[in-house]
Write an enzyme that holds these catalytic residues in place. Structure first.
Site, PDB file in Angstrom:
ATOM      1  N   LEU C  43      69.992  19.807  43.532  1.00 25.18           N
ATOM      2  CA  LEU C  43      70.050  20.838  42.511  1.00 25.18           C
ATOM      3  C   LEU C  43      69.153  20.772  41.474  1.00 25.18           C
ATOM      4  O   LEU C  43      68.422  21.464  41.061  1.00 25.18           O
ATOM      5  CB  LEU C  43      71.501  20.900  42.038  1.00 25.18           C
ATOM      6  CG  LEU C  43      72.492  21.250  43.196  1.00 25.18           C
ATOM      7  CD1 LEU C  43      74.011  21.457  42.674  1.00 25.18           C
ATOM      8  CD2 LEU C  43      72.318  22.925  43.563  1.00 25.18           C
ATOM      9  N   GLY C  45      66.600  18.527  40.995  1.00 23.81           N
ATOM     10  CA  GLY C  45      65.133  18.432  41.034  1.00 23.81           C
ATOM     11  C   GLY C  45      64.652  19.650  41.625  1.00 23.81           C
ATOM     12  O   GLY C  45      63.643  20.038  41.211  1.00 23.81           O
ATOM     13  N   ARG C 331      93.477  12.380  38.798  1.00 29.91           N
ATOM     14  CA  ARG C 331      92.599  11.491  39.852  1.00 29.91           C
ATOM     15  C   ARG C 331      92.785  10.034  39.736  1.00 29.91           C
ATOM     16  O   ARG C 331      92.986   9.314  40.685  1.00 29.91           O
ATOM     17  CB  ARG C 331      91.168  11.904  39.902  1.00 29.91           C
ATOM     18  CG  ARG C 331      90.885  13.066  40.698  1.00 29.91           C
ATOM     19  CD  ARG C 331      89.446  13.220  40.586  1.00 29.91           C
ATOM     20  NE  ARG C 331      89.247  14.683  41.096  1.00 29.91           N
ATOM     21  CZ  ARG C 331      87.946  15.450  41.254  1.00 29.91           C
ATOM     22  NH1 ARG C 331      86.826  14.492  40.918  1.00 29.91           N
ATOM     23  NH2 ARG C 331      87.667  16.353  41.831  1.00 29.91           N
ATOM     24  N   HIS C 402      82.993   8.455  44.670  1.00 31.87           N
ATOM     25  CA  HIS C 402      82.177   9.715  45.168  1.00 31.87           C
ATOM     26  C   HIS C 402      81.313  10.301  44.024  1.00 31.87           C
ATOM     27  O   HIS C 402      80.765  11.264  44.133  1.00 31.87           O
ATOM     28  CB  HIS C 402      82.948  10.730  45.480  1.00 31.87           C
ATOM     29  CG  HIS C 402      83.657  11.860  44.562  1.00 31.87           C
ATOM     30  ND1 HIS C 402      83.614  12.946  44.496  1.00 31.87           N
ATOM     31  CD2 HIS C 402      84.199  11.443  43.588  1.00 31.87           C
ATOM     32  CE1 HIS C 402      84.167  13.673  43.569  1.00 31.87           C
ATOM     33  NE2 HIS C 402      84.610  12.655  42.919  1.00 31.87           N
TER      34      HIS C 402
END
Lengths: 228, 250, 641
Positions: C43, C45, C331, C402
């Site tokens: 996204l 780059g 989370r 992640h």
């Protein structure tokens, strides 16, 4: 110029030509079948129809040339597209599965070539009458107009088992060709939209089946002596 | 479980290749197909042999990098999944599995199972975009798009550009890939101004790359890991015919 | 070293506008005379390369995949945040800014985050115009959903493939520029070194992954948009190829590495099933709305089939520990709780590293059909991967790495401390502080590429002489090519007995255990001893087959893994020196009585920016601190009670 270049050079252009000429030839097959089926109405009706078709020499040749052009374009596209396709995969697979593709769709070239050969034979047989030259002399007069005794020719021709067999095989392959060709026409010309595809595919197969039955009815009936 | 692999090995582009047999032993059925190849490669590397080169990246079925034809089927036996989402439980103990690269003139083999799919990029470069420079966009809600149209465009846009359609097609045709992108952009109002130009240019680029032609067998749809519909091919054919009739330069 | 953030003065809401008005411009006719290298085509780059080329700069873009469309941004599922307030629910730029900075546990730079919230609205406009098929309402307007506990509905999405669609939008914009000749694309090319000459970034050295050729590419500015470094942990939700080599090579050439210990762990991933595992797959967090998380109360029961464990023998630990939030605990908290019960030996599944996410209550309450409507596709994915039917047996889940909030240090212009070296997207440290909120990664990548770099790079280039970039045969380039070649040959010549992957597995396990969900002084100290030793062994005993002048995937991986050893050491060092708990960094010594993260704003309200000083047995770094001064917001304790 762009139009012509794109039509005959590009892949999609040739597919359009292929589909459109295919549709024309399909129409001819349907008319041909309707003509054939008149054999069941007796000699007079069939011969009358044959004479009708030859009312105008100009019209007849115009029609023949149009058919020939359609066959020519159909063949040209088929051959060039197939050559492209061969080139597109120089090295093949060791193991290959058809993945949903029907036999008819995968053998269009084979069915097409056999049908083309059959058509040549068919024309030599019934149109130029060069296979059985006796046919040339089989003329009749009907309502003051002279013509060929097509009925006698058909009955004679199809009472020979190998001729009938060749005819049925030829027509069978033609219909296999059409069973894919009909829906392929709608696809290639983009005349199918979401949701209609299953209907068109089924209709294509149904049309092919009807034509096969209609066409094969003539030799079968003659062989079985239902028509004589 | 144990399986035997018949794998295509080829040193580099243009060199001769051949099939090699490798045994894959003590596999767990919960392994992915690529993890099975990892295990085989680990052993080959320790033995000082060249590991099998294969393309892969995200390993969750979205990047489109993995390829391979497994037992004659691009992305293997399972329906609508990529090679990376194929698991060993789809095979039986003792099976011989044939693994080949995607075969197409437009996808030359670089090594073993790795092929060069830059031809797809060049097709997109020819017109697979909306010409809207950064900063020149109107407000997002200025162009209403019906839900139906947005959903249809999304169906087409789900293509991951893996090339399985080409690999599956008996003619090596790229129609499903090209049609998906042409359709996505031609359906949406944002893409309408360039509609004709886009389809003409992308088809021209597709032809120039040496892909085969569509003969409507629909093997592509059956092989597509995202289940892209061949209806988009019909749609592109229509767009092309219309653009052709307008007879404008591409 | 002077860490100058170059944050513009003035009120927070006006900083970016004022900066844009004052930033130096490059004459349009001169833009053609500047070359810019963009490494990475995700996204950040792709959007940067496309936008810079549109402006007229000559751009070279590099990616290691076979096509720029494959970058791992493609795997983002949920959505992208933007302060559009289309839902009339009280959203605003300020609210998005505040949520992001609070979510980051007050460890991000205020002005950067405010700018991110400001340009978020332009991103949506841009993507819509590109033909990104966002979800729509029946009336034709854009649909939104709520996400990650935000109190407004501001997330835009395209089914479960938002990242894919946004990336393809950027890829198409990039493709347009490649087609026009404004961008030269180098696929299957991996950056292996940054070239710094006369105190500024002048280019890169990259290896053509097909031919193995090592070549120099020069430019007036270099943009690194190469993503995060989570694959140092080996098992993660990252793509297999995602790597830290570009940023690590730049770090070794002088770029500071900021906050490496800020790593994010997602609680609902499919657990590891065996030693062969290469990748962890994320399951949407939304599953926790209806699923109940539990493990057996007794260790002895953990091997039994779940159905045979009686209700009273089950420990619904989230409901027990966090009665008010229950299964919806945030989370980081639910990830740590899962780790704790597994550490106690009560984890389930073959590896013992998993907890149940049980839908049987939901199915009996709502019916099979409703559950299928809500989560059917996720149950399908689960079945595909595990072969188990989650309607009949409970799912097994476990946390996984992640995202990494840390990255190369950049100033307000996204330029690192090395002049001319810009860093965008996940590769920089800028916007998420110690923890990233859901649907914010896509926002940041595109903000950097579309709407920040095109301005700020111009500001830098305006200070550089237009015309030819440093010739690629300049001494620094030659030296760099030599170094890269030496390193490659060294990897190939060790000829030991272990594969690079086996080292990676070992390193990943070590890092996950000592510097994963929960960290402590003792573990980190041990890791700081073990990692250099493992690195030594790697260089003594690795076996990389093949040669350098060919497509050699084992060599590619070995080079990346070699860098992970050094990076892993720095992650642990950073975690050890940050004696507080914040966001994704949880030090067991620093927690409240309820087990919540305990920040120390007195001592640690700064960005840790590490300067590489060399390897000598173990690695050596100098710590530089950028103080975090908050002008607008008040730092408060995050609370979920």
């Amino acid at each position: 110029m762009n139009l012509l270049v794109n039509l005959f050079r590009s892949s999609l252009g040739r597919k359009l030509v292929m589909g459109a000429t295919g549709a024309g030839l399909f129409g001819f097959v349907v008319i041909h079948m309707i003509g054939n089926l008149q054999v069941f109405a007796g000699a007079e009706v069939l011969n009358q129809y044959a004479i009708l078709l030859r009312t105008s020499e100009e019209l007849l040749w115009g029609f023949r040339l149009a058919l020939l052009a359609m066959v020519g374009l159909h063949l040209y596209c088929a051959i060039t597209l197939t050559l492209d396709n061969r080139r597109a995969r120089p090295a093949g697979y060791q193991d290959k599965r058809p993945l949903g593709a029907t036999i008819a769709s995968r053998t269009m070239m084979v069915s097409g070539v056999v049908v083309a050969a059959f058509i040549v034979f068919h024309i030599l047989h019934f149109t130029t009458r060069d296979i059985f030259t006796d046919y040339k002399a089989w003329t009749i007069e009907l309502h003051g107009r002279e013509g060929h005794d097509v009925y006698r020719m058909v009955v004679h021709g199809f009472s020979i088992p190998w001729v009938s067999a060749a005819y049925i095989v030829g027509v069978g392959l033609l219909c296999a060709h059409l069973s894919h060709g009909v829906q392929s026409f709608f696809q290639s010309l983009g005349l199918v939209s979401t949701g209609y595809q299953p209907i068109i595919r089924a209709a294509g197969v149904a049309a092919a089946l009807i034509i096969f039955l209609g066409m094969a009815a003539v030799p079968v009936s003659i062989l079985l002596k239902w028509v004589s | 479980m144990n399986v035997s692999l018949r794998v295509w090995r080829q040193k580099g582009p243009g060199t001769q290749g051949c099939f090699e047999t490798h045994e894959a032993r003590d596999l767990n059925p919960d392994m992915s197909f690529l993890e099975m190849l990892d295990v085989v490669n680990e052993r080959l590397a320790v033995e000082g042999k060249d590991p099998i080169a294969f393309d892969h990246d995200c390993r969750e079925g979205i990047c489109g990098m993995c390829s391979c034809v497994i037992n004659g089927e691009p992305h293997g036996p399972e329906f609508k999944v990529a090679t990376c989402q194929t698991y060993m439980r789809s095979f039986r103990d003792g099976d011989t599995i044939t693994i080949e690269p995607f075969r197409s003139r437009a996808f030359p083999v670089l090594r073993d199972l790795v092929v060069n799919r830059s031809s797809f990029d060049r097709i997109i470069q020819a017109g697979g975009f909306v010409s809207v420079p950064t900063g020149s966009a109107p407000d997002g809600n200025a162009i209403p798009v019906s839900k139906e149209i947005a959903d249809l465009a999304m169906d087409a846009a789900a293509c991951i550009g893996c090339g399985a359609c080409v690999a599956a097609c008996k003619n090596g045709s790229a129609m499903l890939f090209v049609a998906a992108k042409v359709s996505q952009l031609n359906i949406l109002p944002q893409g309408k101004p360039e509609k004709d130009r886009r389809v003409l240019r992308m088809v021209q680029a597709m032809d120039a790359e040496g892909f085969g032609n569509c003969s409507n067998t629909y093997a592509c749809e059956a092989a597509c890991p995202k289940g892209i519909s061949v209806n988009f091919i019909a749609r592109m054919n229509r767009d092309y015919a219309v653009a052709l009739l307008k007879n404008k330069p591409a | 070293m002077n860490l100058e953030s170059r944050t513009p003065s003035g009120p927070l809401a006006q900083k970016w506008d004022r900066h844009r008005a004052e930033i130096k411009l490059v004459n349009p006719a001169n833009k053609r005379k500047y070359e810019i290298i963009v490494v990475g085509s995700g996204l950040a780059g792709a959007s940067a390369a496309a936008s810079l080329a549109e402006l007229g700069y000559r751009v070279k873009c590099f990616c290691f995949q076979d096509s720029p469309r494959r970058a791992h941004s493609i795997a983002a599922q949920g959505g992208i945040n933007a302060a559009k307030n289309y839902q009339n629910d009280g959203d605003s730029v300020y609210r998005l800014f505040y949520d992001t900075i609070k979510g980051g546990d007050f460890r991000a730079r205020e002005a950067n985050v405010y700018r991110l919230a400001q340009v978020s609205v332009n991103i949506i406009d841009q993507c819509v115009a590109q033909g990104v098929p966002f979800a729509r309402e029946y009336g034709g307007t854009l649909a939104n959903r709520s996400f990650g506990g935000a109190q407004v509905s501001r997330t835009f999405y395209a089914r479960g493939q938002t990242g894919q669609q946004l990336l393809l939008g950027a890829y198409q914009a990039l493709s347009r520029q490649i087609g026009a000749g404004a961008v030269k694309m180098f696929p299957r090319t991996e950056m292996l070194d940054l070239v710094v000459a006369d105190g500024a970034a002048r280019g890169i050295v990259a290896r053509d992954l097909v031919s193995g050729k090592i070549e120099a590419h020069s430019a007036h500015a270099v943009v690194l948009a190469t993503g995060g470094y989570g694959n140092a942990y080996n098992l993660s939700t990252y793509a297999r190829g995602s790597n830290a080599t570009a940023i690590w090579r730049a770090h070794r050439k002088g770029a500071l590495f900021a906050n490496p210990c800020y790593t994010q762990i997602h609680p609902t991933c499919i657990p590891v099933s065996g030693d062969y595992q290469s990748k962890l797959t994320l399951m949407s967090e939304s599953l926790r709305n209806d699923g109940r998380v539990w493990v057996p109360k007794r260790k002895e029961d953990s091997g039994k089939p779940p159905a045979s464990i009686a209700e009273e023998d089950r420990d619904y630990y989230l409901e027990r520990l966090y009665p008010s939030f229950g299964n919806l605990a945030p989370r980081d908290i639910s990830s740590r709780a899962a780790k704790r019960v597994c550490d106690e030996g009560r984890g389930v599944g073959p590896s013992g590293l998993g907890v149940y996410l049980d839908f049987s209550d939901a199915i009996s309450r709502l019916g099979h059909k409703v559950v299928e409507e809500r989560y059917g596709n996720l149950f399908d994915i689960y079945k595909e991967i595990t072969g188990e039917n989650a309607y009949d047996v409970p799912m097994r889940i476990y946390p996984a790495i992640h995202y990494t909030m840390g990255g190369l240090w950049v100033d307000y212009n996204l330029m690192s401390n090395v002049p001319g070296l810009f860093v965008a997207g996940e590769a920089n440290f800028s916007d998420h502080g110690a923890n990233r909120l859901g649907a914010s990664a896509l926002m940041q990548g595109l903000a950097d590429g579309y709407f920040v770099l095109p301005y700020t790079i111009g500001g830098y280039l305006a200070t550089q002489k237009p015309g030819a970039a440093l010739p690629a045969d300049h001494a620094e380039f030659r030296k760099s090519i030599e170094d890269v070649g030496t390193r490659t040959r060294r990897l190939l010549s060790v000829n030991g007995s272990r594969t690079a992957d086996s080292f990676h597995k070992q390193l990943g396990r070590l890092l996950w255990e000592k510097c994963g969900m929960a960290r402590n002084r003792q573990g980190l100290t041990e890791a700081l001893k073990a990692i250099p030793a493992l690195r030594e062994e790697f260089w003594q005993n690795v076996r990389v087959p093949g040669c350098g002048e060919e497509l050699n995937q084992a060599l590619e991986r070995a080079g990346r893994i070699a860098d992970y050893f050094e990076l892993a050491e720095l992650i642990c060092l950073d975690a050890l020196t940050r004696e507080e708990s914040c966001g994704g960094h949880f030090r067991e010594e620093f927690q409240t009585d309820e087990g919540e993260a305990l920040r120390d704003d007195e001592k640690f309200a700064f960005v840790s920016a590490w300067e590489f000083k060399g390897l000598n047995g173990s690695g050596h770094w100098d710590l530089h601190k950028e103080p975090l001064a908050y002008e607008e917001v008040h730092m408060s304790q995050r609370s979920y009670k």
